[in-house]
Each structure stands twice: as structure tokens, then as C-alpha cells.
Design a protein around this motif. Structure first.
Motif, PDB file in Angstrom:
ATOM      1  N   ASP A   1       0.813  -1.217   0.000  1.00 31.29           N
ATOM      2  CA  ASP A   1       0.000   0.000   0.000  1.00 31.29           C
ATOM      3  C   ASP A   1       0.848   1.269   0.000  1.00 31.29           C
ATOM      4  OD1 ASP A   1       0.810  -0.680   2.608  1.00 31.29           O
ATOM      5  OD2 ASP A   1      -0.835   0.428   3.513  1.00 31.29           O
ATOM      6  N   SER A   2       2.158   1.130   0.094  1.00 28.58           N
ATOM      7  CA  SER A   2       3.053   2.287   0.074  1.00 28.58           C
ATOM      8  C   SER A   2       3.550   2.525  -1.349  1.00 28.58           C
ATOM      9  CB  SER A   2       4.251   2.054   0.995  1.00 28.58           C
ATOM     10  OG  SER A   2       5.269   2.993   0.730  1.00 28.58           O
TER      11      SER A   2
ATOM     12  N   GLU B   1      -6.616  -7.404  -2.491  1.00 29.10           N
ATOM     13  CA  GLU B   1      -7.714  -7.800  -3.372  1.00 29.10           C
ATOM     14  C   GLU B   1      -7.379  -7.563  -4.843  1.00 29.10           C
ATOM     15  OE1 GLU B   1      -9.469  -6.855   0.665  1.00 29.10           O
ATOM     16  OE2 GLU B   1      -8.045  -5.866  -0.664  1.00 29.10           O
ATOM     17  N   SER B   2      -6.864  -6.381  -5.168  1.00 35.15           N
ATOM     18  CA  SER B   2      -6.520  -6.119  -6.570  1.00 35.15           C
ATOM     19  C   SER B   2      -5.297  -6.933  -7.003  1.00 35.15           C
ATOM     20  CB  SER B   2      -6.315  -4.622  -6.824  1.00 35.15           C
ATOM     21  OG  SER B   2      -5.284  -4.116  -6.013  1.00 35.15           O
TER      22      SER B   2
ATOM     23  N   ILE C   1       2.624  -7.344   4.593  1.00 34.01           N
ATOM     24  CA  ILE C   1       1.744  -7.973   5.577  1.00 34.01           C
ATOM     25  C   ILE C   1       0.608  -7.033   5.966  1.00 34.01           C
ATOM     26  CG2 ILE C   1       1.601  -8.834   7.946  1.00 34.01           C
ATOM     27  CD1 ILE C   1       4.427  -9.992   7.534  1.00 34.01           C
ATOM     28  N   VAL C   2       0.949  -5.774   6.233  1.00 37.46           N
ATOM     29  CA  VAL C   2      -0.051  -4.815   6.693  1.00 37.46           C
ATOM     30  C   VAL C   2      -0.596  -4.065   5.477  1.00 37.46           C
ATOM     31  CG1 VAL C   2      -0.489  -2.853   8.209  1.00 37.46           C
ATOM     32  CG2 VAL C   2       1.159  -4.609   8.893  1.00 37.46           C
ATOM     33  N   LEU C   3      -1.836  -4.403   5.108  1.00 32.17           N
ATOM     34  CA  LEU C   3      -2.488  -3.816   3.938  1.00 32.17           C
ATOM     35  C   LEU C   3      -3.897  -3.370   4.319  1.00 32.17           C
ATOM     36  CD1 LEU C   3      -1.492  -6.569   1.342  1.00 32.17           C
ATOM     37  CD2 LEU C   3      -0.713  -4.198   1.297  1.00 32.17           C
ATOM     38  N   PRO C   4      -4.449  -2.420   3.581  1.00 32.91           N
ATOM     39  CA  PRO C   4      -5.850  -2.060   3.838  1.00 32.91           C
ATOM     40  C   PRO C   4      -6.757  -3.197   3.368  1.00 32.91           C
ATOM     41  CG  PRO C   4      -5.029  -0.884   1.913  1.00 32.91           C
ATOM     42  CD  PRO C   4      -3.855  -1.624   2.513  1.00 32.91           C
ATOM     43  N   GLY C   5      -7.853  -3.417   4.063  1.00 31.77           N
ATOM     44  CA  GLY C   5      -8.739  -4.517   3.694  1.00 31.77           C
ATOM     45  C   GLY C   5      -8.106  -5.838   4.079  1.00 31.77           C
ATOM     46  N   MET C   6      -7.985  -6.731   3.130  1.00 33.19           N
ATOM     47  CA  MET C   6      -7.380  -8.039   3.370  1.00 33.19           C
ATOM     48  C   MET C   6      -5.892  -7.868   3.666  1.00 33.19           C
ATOM     49  SD  MET C   6      -6.942 -11.224   0.678  1.00 33.19           S
ATOM     50  CE  MET C   6      -8.666 -11.624   0.542  1.00 33.19           C
TER      51      MET C   6
END
Length: 182
Positions: free
Chosen positions: A56-57, A82-83, A100-105
Motif C-alpha cells: 500500500d506504500s 484484493e486487486s 503484511i499490513v495492507l488495507p482490507g485483506m
């Protein structure tokens, strides 16, 4: 020179110059990331190896993309699990970097989904995190990731982790698959 300085000079014992200490010898296969690693040539995956980066970064995506493309890898990126999972059939990566640390799943759930799907279960996955607790959780749970890379990381560290997954044809393979072929 003042009296105090004269007394210090009078009672000071001369210290011998430091003797150089040679670094301990380390086997090439066990060489840690750093100076010893730079003494031997880097082994890259074959040109055009497809890598999916899920993080996510945007900074991490950019850094990994730059490092990998400079060595001839093809990259695709996703900002969430997800994407990233949705892109697997069309991208057909040969290696995945998964935060490991992502928004959502989160990355653990994404890795479980990758391992459950027969079409993707054999893709090597390098998990990444800057969160110390996530790292402990990763090692504690012993899920089926192939390697772990702590953020922040250097270019040498990233290639070190990839090199550990390469088979004789410079193709990234899961550890279990490499041992089964031997």
C-alpha cells in the motif's frame, strides 16, 4: 598549558594504537547481506522474470520497481491484496513481494488465498513488513511464505532474498519445490 593539563599529561598512560581486526571468514552461501555479499557477483533471475509487488506504500512500490527493472525484471504492482489477487490470472507472476499490513485483506489472508489456488500455489512469495509485531507473528505462525524481508531494506538485501529462491536455471522456486527436484 594549565596545571590541570600538566597533571593529566604527567599521569596519563600512553595507549597503544589499535590493532586492525580482520572480519571473520564466512562461507559464500552463508554470507550475510553487506560487505561479504558484495565480494561475489550477484545472481539474478533470468531476464524478463515477472514480479508482482503488493504494497500500500507508493514509495515501496516505486523503490522495488526501480530495483527490479534495473536488473531486467518485469514488474506489476497492486496497492491492496484484493486487486493483487485479482491480477494473478492475467499477470502470471513468477515471484510475489507481499506486504503484511495492507488495507482490507492483510498479507496473511492473501498468502492463504494464493496457496489455496492450484494455479498460484507454487509461486514463491517474499513477505515484507516494517512492523516488528507482524514479523514476530510471521515467524510464529510459520505460514507458507518463502522468505521475509524487513522494511526498510537495501537493494542488496532485496536481491539477496531473491537469489535464495533461484534454481539452477535462475527461476524463482518455492523452497519445497527446489528440495523435491533435488
Amino acid at each position: 598549558m594549565g596545571i590541570f593539563a600538566q597533571l593529566q599529561a604527567l599521569f596519563r598512560t600512553p595507549t597503544p594504537p589499535p590493532t586492525p581486526v580482520a572480519p571473520p571468514k564466512v562461507a559464500a552461501s552463508m554470507a550475510p547481506v553487506g560487505e561479504e555479499r558484495r565480494q561475489r557477483p550477484r545472481v539474478n533471475a533470468r531476464e524478463g522474470t515477472r514480479v508482482l509487488i503488493i504494497d500500500d506504500s507508493k514509495t515501496i512500490l516505486t523503490v522495488l520497481r526501480k530495483f527490479l527493472r534495473s536488473a531486467g525484471y518485469e514488474t506489476s504492482e497492486a496497492l491492496d491484496a484484493e486487486s493483487g489477487l485479482a491480477s494473478l490470472p492475467s499477470q502470471r507472476p513468477e515471484l510475489i513481494f507481499l506486504d503484511i499490513v495492507l488495507p482490507g485483506m492483510n498479507g496473511f489472508a492473501a498468502l492463504r488465498a494464493i496457496r489455496r489456488d492450484p494455479a498460484t500455489r507454487d509461486i514463491p512469495v517474499i513477505m515484507m513488513s516494517g512492523n516488528e509485531q507482524a514479523m514476530e507473528q510471521f515467524f510464529g505462525s510459520r505460514i507458507s511464505a518463502d522468505d521475509f524481508m524487513k522494511k526498510p531494506f537495501s537493494r542488496q538485501e532485496m536481491f539477496f532474498h531473491i537469489e535464495r529462491l533461484l534454481d539452477d536455471q535462475q527461476i524463482p522456486r518455492r523452497a519445497a519445490a527446489r528440495h523435491a527436484e533435488a
